[in-house]
Design a protein around this motif. Structure first.
Motif, PDB file in Angstrom:
ATOM      1  N   UNK A 116       0.659  -1.034  -0.108  1.00  0.00           N
ATOM      2  CA  UNK A 116       0.041   0.132   0.183  1.00  0.00           C
ATOM      3  C   UNK A 116       0.857   1.172   0.042  1.00  0.00           C
ATOM      4  N   UNK A 117       1.705   1.535   1.084  1.00  0.00           N
ATOM      5  CA  UNK A 117       2.410   2.782   1.028  1.00  0.00           C
ATOM      6  C   UNK A 117       3.464   2.778  -0.277  1.00  0.00           C
ATOM      7  N   UNK A 118       3.862   1.341  -0.821  1.00  0.00           N
ATOM      8  CA  UNK A 118       4.766   1.612  -2.014  1.00  0.00           C
ATOM      9  C   UNK A 118       4.232   2.289  -3.057  1.00  0.00           C
ATOM     10  N   UNK A 119       2.994   1.454  -3.539  1.00  0.00           N
ATOM     11  CA  UNK A 119       2.152   2.036  -4.370  1.00  0.00           C
ATOM     12  C   UNK A 119       1.555   3.266  -4.373  1.00  0.00           C
ATOM     13  N   UNK A 120       1.159   3.916  -3.128  1.00  0.00           N
ATOM     14  CA  UNK A 120       0.935   5.430  -3.044  1.00  0.00           C
ATOM     15  C   UNK A 120       2.021   5.996  -3.235  1.00  0.00           C
ATOM     16  N   UNK A 121       3.170   5.921  -3.022  1.00  0.00           N
ATOM     17  CA  UNK A 121       4.555   6.830  -2.971  1.00  0.00           C
ATOM     18  C   UNK A 121       4.536   6.781  -4.523  1.00  0.00           C
ATOM     19  N   UNK A 122       4.576   5.736  -5.421  1.00  0.00           N
ATOM     20  CA  UNK A 122       4.879   5.730  -6.978  1.00  0.00           C
ATOM     21  C   UNK A 122       3.685   6.549  -7.589  1.00  0.00           C
ATOM     22  N   UNK A 123       2.491   6.261  -7.181  1.00  0.00           N
ATOM     23  CA  UNK A 123       1.217   6.805  -7.670  1.00  0.00           C
ATOM     24  C   UNK A 123       1.295   8.355  -7.685  1.00  0.00           C
ATOM     25  N   UNK A 124       1.508   8.858  -6.411  1.00  0.00           N
ATOM     26  CA  UNK A 124       1.807  10.361  -6.088  1.00  0.00           C
ATOM     27  C   UNK A 124       2.965  10.897  -6.912  1.00  0.00           C
ATOM     28  N   UNK A 125       3.975  10.107  -7.049  1.00  0.00           N
ATOM     29  CA  UNK A 125       5.221  10.713  -7.590  1.00  0.00           C
ATOM     30  C   UNK A 125       5.013  10.858  -9.253  1.00  0.00           C
ATOM     31  N   UNK A 126       4.055   9.707  -9.933  1.00  0.00           N
ATOM     32  CA  UNK A 126       3.715   9.771 -11.573  1.00  0.00           C
ATOM     33  C   UNK A 126       2.775  11.206 -11.511  1.00  0.00           C
ATOM     34  N   UNK A 127       1.881  11.303 -10.508  1.00  0.00           N
ATOM     35  CA  UNK A 127       1.096  12.419 -10.826  1.00  0.00           C
ATOM     36  C   UNK A 127       1.910  13.800 -10.649  1.00  0.00           C
ATOM     37  N   UNK A 128       2.721  13.720  -9.808  1.00  0.00           N
ATOM     38  CA  UNK A 128       3.535  15.009  -9.645  1.00  0.00           C
ATOM     39  C   UNK A 128       4.574  15.219 -10.585  1.00  0.00           C
ATOM     40  N   UNK A 129       5.104  14.241 -11.226  1.00  0.00           N
ATOM     41  CA  UNK A 129       6.103  14.374 -12.540  1.00  0.00           C
ATOM     42  C   UNK A 129       5.190  14.746 -13.600  1.00  0.00           C
ATOM     43  N   UNK A 130       3.893  13.910 -13.694  1.00  0.00           N
ATOM     44  CA  UNK A 130       2.990  14.794 -14.992  1.00  0.00           C
ATOM     45  C   UNK A 130       2.745  16.353 -14.837  1.00  0.00           C
ATOM     46  N   UNK A 131       2.519  16.713 -13.606  1.00  0.00           N
ATOM     47  CA  UNK A 131       2.341  18.295 -13.402  1.00  0.00           C
ATOM     48  C   UNK A 131       3.447  18.928 -13.923  1.00  0.00           C
ATOM     49  N   UNK A 132       4.582  18.600 -13.238  1.00  0.00           N
ATOM     50  CA  UNK A 132       5.665  19.186 -13.557  1.00  0.00           C
ATOM     51  C   UNK A 132       6.020  19.390 -15.095  1.00  0.00           C
ATOM     52  N   UNK A 133       5.822  18.271 -15.805  1.00  0.00           N
ATOM     53  CA  UNK A 133       6.329  18.335 -17.003  1.00  0.00           C
ATOM     54  C   UNK A 133       5.055  18.847 -17.996  1.00  0.00           C
ATOM     55  N   UNK A 134       3.946  18.646 -17.856  1.00  0.00           N
ATOM     56  CA  UNK A 134       2.753  19.128 -18.670  1.00  0.00           C
ATOM     57  C   UNK A 134       1.800  20.297 -18.031  1.00  0.00           C
ATOM     58  N   UNK A 135       1.697  20.407 -16.882  1.00  0.00           N
ATOM     59  CA  UNK A 135       0.808  21.301 -16.191  1.00  0.00           C
ATOM     60  C   UNK A 135       1.005  22.656 -16.283  1.00  0.00           C
ATOM     61  N   UNK A 136       0.267  23.390 -15.696  1.00  0.00           N
ATOM     62  CA  UNK A 136       0.190  25.119 -15.623  1.00  0.00           C
ATOM     63  C   UNK A 136      -0.494  25.771 -16.969  1.00  0.00           C
ATOM     64  N   UNK A 137      -0.218  26.720 -17.125  1.00  0.00           N
ATOM     65  CA  UNK A 137      -0.772  27.588 -18.205  1.00  0.00           C
ATOM     66  C   UNK A 137       0.576  28.113 -18.992  1.00  0.00           C
ATOM     67  N   UNK A 138       0.227  29.404 -19.767  1.00  0.00           N
ATOM     68  CA  UNK A 138       1.322  29.694 -20.526  1.00  0.00           C
ATOM     69  C   UNK A 138       2.438  30.306 -19.468  1.00  0.00           C
ATOM     70  N   UNK A 139       2.137  30.814 -18.450  1.00  0.00           N
ATOM     71  CA  UNK A 139       2.969  31.424 -17.387  1.00  0.00           C
ATOM     72  C   UNK A 139       4.061  30.225 -16.921  1.00  0.00           C
ATOM     73  N   UNK A 140       3.601  29.075 -17.007  1.00  0.00           N
ATOM     74  CA  UNK A 140       4.508  27.967 -16.404  1.00  0.00           C
ATOM     75  C   UNK A 140       5.411  27.593 -17.451  1.00  0.00           C
ATOM     76  N   UNK A 141       5.501  27.962 -18.558  1.00  0.00           N
ATOM     77  CA  UNK A 141       6.454  27.466 -19.609  1.00  0.00           C
ATOM     78  C   UNK A 141       7.753  28.103 -19.340  1.00  0.00           C
TER      79      UNK A 141
END
Length: 486
Positions: A337-362
């Motif tokens: 459980x904790x291992x899966x939650x850590x990696x799922x949260x990491x994947x969601x975070x990496x996705x936001x960092x790489x592709x999230x935000x608006x024009x100001x994030x570029x």
């Protein structure tokens, strides 16, 4: 003359890669297995495309890793692109094998993996496969579970007495529902178009993953294996898969030189970040997508499921054969459980960092990625295949300096020489608990089943691993996870 008692089969529900691997792991431990799937035949859909070298430990113990390597391709790394497909940062993987003796990341076509798993099942005694059958009920008993199954073509029902049940039946898991478990959201769902491609001639593209970090049109392009490629793009609000066909799709593929590629399949996927709130009821347990769903950004979807069953199969075998008490199964959810939650949260975070935000994030993203790429330690972390250690618990003792550094992690699959023959440490560890200890210059001692064997540490990898952690010995579980060190 007395006869041995008949052990009811372990019922594995779901014959995808996770369920098929679970069946092989259990059968290789001597347990009879009934593998059920609601589909009469494998789906043939190319869902997963990536596995790391940690997850390959499960395929190795299932006896199929060499065949997997023959149908997969090492991944070169990650290239981050801006909206105009200019390189923001590039994280290359070094050539050759990682600490487990395989490429740190491998790309593959899922139907190829499913075919070799089915072939292994066909030649493994003790596994019965029943396709076109759906589980509709579970009734717990003292040391067994009665599974009610329906044959989908005829509606005929039957009851199967099982010694345990593993629910590896995917995102819409019936088993999960029958034990009263629910998925808990760890992030917002994300709609993407996934396109599988084939080409007559290889495309002149870098052999790693291309990630377009454009908030308006985030996309991913990657060579898979052979003549296959995968393209994915986030769907905008109000947009669906039909809007990105024909000329629209051709335009998106053109920057990668794939505008003339054959479209094998194009489908909308909803990437979810979820983990179950319950992993076990009695002798019924869930694993794989039945227990967790992850965004694709760190490539851990199938790998998480293989870790689940690799760390579960030996526990189920110990409980079913009476070698351990029922409480051993409590460690499944406590560890996974904790291992899966850590990696799922990491994947969601990496996705936001790489592709999230608006024009100001570029501009912020561009500056941050440029800085990361210039720091070797951070750049290496971007391609590192190690996952977080398991949390402390009954089977993970992280006390002391050595315990904090090693317990809950995998022992390196190092090259050793035993009895004049070179092999990997896994071949010496066997299928039970073992102790690996320093035994003088260039040697380690492996104690398993009360027998001590000294082996030559061919590359010095194990000696270095112990020394860097300040350890003289490490206790290694059957799933190659370090239980304790000191």
């Amino acid at each position: 003359m007395s006869s041995q008692p008949v052990v009811p089969p372990v019922v594995v529900v779901g014959a995808g890669p996770v369920g098929a691997t679970a069946a092989l792991l259990l059968a290789r431990r001597g347990l009879p297995v009934l593998l059920l799937d609601r589909r009469p035949h494998p789906s043939g859909l190319p869902r997963a495309v990536h596995l790391d070298d940690e997850a390959l430990r499960a395929l190795a113990d299932a006896g199929v890793v060499e065949e997997f390597l023959a149908v997969s391709r090492p991944m070169a790394g990650l290239r981050l692109l801006d909206a105009r497909h200019r390189t923001l940062a590039e994280f290359r993987r070094t050539g050759g094998a990682g600490r487990h003796g395989w490429p740190q990341a491998s790309m593959f076509h899922q139907p190829d993996l499913e075919r070799l798993l089915r072939a292994a099942i066909d030649r493994t005694p003790g596994i019965e496969v029943c396709g076109g059958e759906e589980i509709v009920g579970l009734a717990d008993a003292d040391r067994s579970v009665t599974v009610t199954v329906v044959e989908r073509a005829t509606g005929r029902r039957r009851d199967v007495v099982a010694s345990a049940v593993l629910g590896c039946d995917g995102a819409n898991s019936t088993v999960r529902g029958l034990i009263g478990a629910r998925m808990r959201d760890l992030g917002r769902p994300d709609r993407w178009l996934v396109v599988d491609l084939r080409t007559r001639v290889p495309l002149p593209v870098w052999p790693g993953v291309h990630q377009v970090c454009d908030p308006d049109r985030a996309a991913t392009f990657m060579p898979v294996s052979g003549d296959r490629y995968r393209f994915e793009t986030r769907l905008r609000t109000g947009e669906d898969a039909a809007d990105l066909t024909g000329p629209a799709l051709t335009e998106l593929l053109a920057p990668f030189g794939a505008q003339d590629a054959e479209v094998v399949r194009a489908a909308e996927y909803v990437h979810r970040a979820q983990v179950t709130d319950r992993w076990r009821r009695g002798r019924v347990l869930v694993a794989g997508d039945a227990a967790h769903l992850t965004p694709p950004f760190v490539g851990q979807g199938l790998a998480l499921g293989l870790r689940d069953v690799h760390q579960l199969a030996w526990k189920v075998a110990a409980v079913v054969t009476g070698a351990a008490g029922e409480d051993l199964l409590d460690t499944h959810g406590a560890e996974r459980g904790p291992h899966a939650r850590a990696l799922v949260r990491l994947a969601a975070l990496v996705g936001r960092l790489m592709t999230g935000g608006g024009a100001g994030a570029v501009p912020v993203r561009r500056a941050a990625l440029t800085a990361v790429a210039r720091v070797p330690a951070l750049a290496a972390y971007a391609t590192e295949s190690r996952t977080p250690p398991l949390r402390p618990g009954p089977l993970v003792d992280r006390r002391g300096r050595a315990g904090r550094r090693l317990a809950g992690t995998l022992v390196p699959r190092a090259r050793v020489r035993a009895g004049g023959q070179e092999c990997r440490i896994d071949d010496v560890l066997g299928s039970g608990t073992a102790v690996v200890a320093s035994a003088g210059p260039g040697c380690v001692a492996v104690t398993t089943g009360g027998r001590r064997t000294e082996v030559e540490d061919v590359d010095g990898a194990l000696t270095c691993w112990l020394r860097e952690a300040g350890a003289r010995f490490a206790v290694v579980r059957p799933d190659r996870v370090v239980r304790a060190a000191g």
